[in-house]
Design a protein around this motif. Structure first.
Motif, mmCIF file in Angstrom:
data_model
loop_
_atom_site.group_PDB
_atom_site.id
_atom_site.type_symbol
_atom_site.label_atom_id
_atom_site.label_comp_id
_atom_site.label_asym_id
_atom_site.label_seq_id
_atom_site.Cartn_x
_atom_site.Cartn_y
_atom_site.Cartn_z
ATOM 1 N N TYR A 1 0.860 -1.175 0.000
ATOM 2 C CA TYR A 1 0.000 0.000 0.000
ATOM 3 C C TYR A 1 0.892 1.219 0.000
ATOM 4 N N ARG B 1 1.141 9.948 10.268
ATOM 5 C CA ARG B 1 0.582 8.618 10.001
ATOM 6 C C ARG B 1 1.224 7.629 10.976
ATOM 7 N N GLY B 2 0.731 6.406 10.957
ATOM 8 C CA GLY B 2 1.259 5.411 11.890
ATOM 9 C C GLY B 2 0.690 5.673 13.271
ATOM 10 N N TYR C 1 -2.454 -4.947 15.304
ATOM 11 C CA TYR C 1 -2.046 -3.596 15.694
ATOM 12 C C TYR C 1 -2.039 -3.423 17.212
ATOM 13 N N ARG D 1 -2.380 -0.015 19.156
ATOM 14 C CA ARG D 1 -2.599 1.404 18.837
ATOM 15 C C ARG D 1 -2.470 2.309 20.066
HETATM 16 P P1 TYD Z 1 -4.312 3.512 9.458
HETATM 17 O O1 TYD Z 1 -3.839 2.302 10.190
HETATM 18 O O2 TYD Z 1 -4.880 4.634 10.246
HETATM 19 O O3 TYD Z 1 -3.115 4.081 8.546
HETATM 20 P P2 TYD Z 1 -1.676 4.557 9.036
HETATM 21 O O4 TYD Z 1 -0.880 3.305 9.251
HETATM 22 O O5 TYD Z 1 -1.136 5.362 7.921
HETATM 23 O O6 TYD Z 1 -1.861 5.376 10.257
HETATM 24 O O7 TYD Z 1 -5.340 3.058 8.337
HETATM 25 C C1 TYD Z 1 -6.230 3.950 7.737
HETATM 26 C C2 TYD Z 1 -7.450 3.171 7.261
HETATM 27 O O8 TYD Z 1 -7.098 2.294 6.208
HETATM 28 C C3 TYD Z 1 -8.059 2.337 8.355
HETATM 29 O O9 TYD Z 1 -9.467 2.453 8.240
HETATM 30 C C4 TYD Z 1 -7.646 0.927 8.035
HETATM 31 C C5 TYD Z 1 -7.491 0.971 6.523
HETATM 32 N N1 TYD Z 1 -6.469 0.054 5.988
HETATM 33 C C6 TYD Z 1 -6.871 -1.056 5.273
HETATM 34 O O10 TYD Z 1 -8.068 -1.335 5.087
HETATM 35 N N2 TYD Z 1 -5.911 -1.869 4.733
HETATM 36 C C7 TYD Z 1 -4.588 -1.641 4.906
HETATM 37 O O11 TYD Z 1 -3.740 -2.392 4.389
HETATM 38 C C8 TYD Z 1 -4.189 -0.488 5.702
HETATM 39 C C9 TYD Z 1 -2.736 -0.205 5.937
HETATM 40 C C10 TYD Z 1 -5.168 0.326 6.227
#
Ligand code: TYD
Length: 142
Positions: free
Chosen positions: A40, A51-52, A124, A126
């Motif tokens: 992604y 992010r993250g 995760y 979080r």
């Molecule tokens: P999120 O974990 O907040 O992204 P980041 O790691 O950048 O902080 O994910 C954002 C949204 O995308 C959340 O609703 C979950 C979705 N998502 C997926 O459906 N598939 C994936 O592979 C990823 C990475 C996120």
């Protein structure tokens, strides 16, 4: 942040440069130390956004700055590393149980993520306090 240091490791892509431009390649099991099951990418991240903000229990990832630049903070509960990824950098391997934050994206910053598994919310962590607890860390949350 070289071999032996658990907080991130550089991955060097093979690069083929000629007058037509540059071609970079990563192969699972060669430069990438896991089988890639998902990719992604993050783009259009405003410079004031982060992010993250989580760790993964089992996921292995590589972050590639395919355009522009951004900063990655890695934290294993004891040590924090701040790493800049951009056109001149190699790519960054991030193993399980590292808290990561990605920020300071340039307007053209694109972070390609290669991942060892499909998206799974249960993988995760979080909450930072829970992460520190899992790592047996005594670090205070500020
Ligand atoms: P999120 O974990 O907040 O992204 P980041 O790691 O950048 O902080 O994910 C954002 C949204 O995308 C959340 O609703 C979950 C979705 N998502 C997926 O459906 N598939 C994936 O592979 C990823 C990475 C996120």
């Amino acid at each position: 942040m070289r071999e032996g240091n658990p907080v991130g490791e550089w991955i060097n892509a093979q690069s083929f440069n000629d007058p037509r431009g540059s071609l970079k390649v990563f192969e699972a099991g060669k430069e990438i130390p896991f089988d890639i099951r998902r990719i992604y990418y993050l783009s259009n991240v405003p410079s004031d956004q982060k992010r993250g903000g989580h760790a993964h229990r089992t996921l292995h990832q590589v972050f590639v700055a395919i355009s522009g630049s951004f900063t990655v903070l890695l934290d294993d509960g004891k040590t924090e590393k701040i790493i800049k990824l951009g056109p001149q950098s190699q790519s960054l391997y991030v193993g399980p149980m590292l808290w990561r934050e990605l920020y300071d994206f340039s307007p053209d910053g694109v972070c390609l993520c290669l991942a060892s598994n499909l998206y799974e919310e249960a993988d995760y962590i979080r909450d930072y306090s829970s992460f520190l607890k899992s790592m047996g860390s005594t670090k205070a949350v500020t």
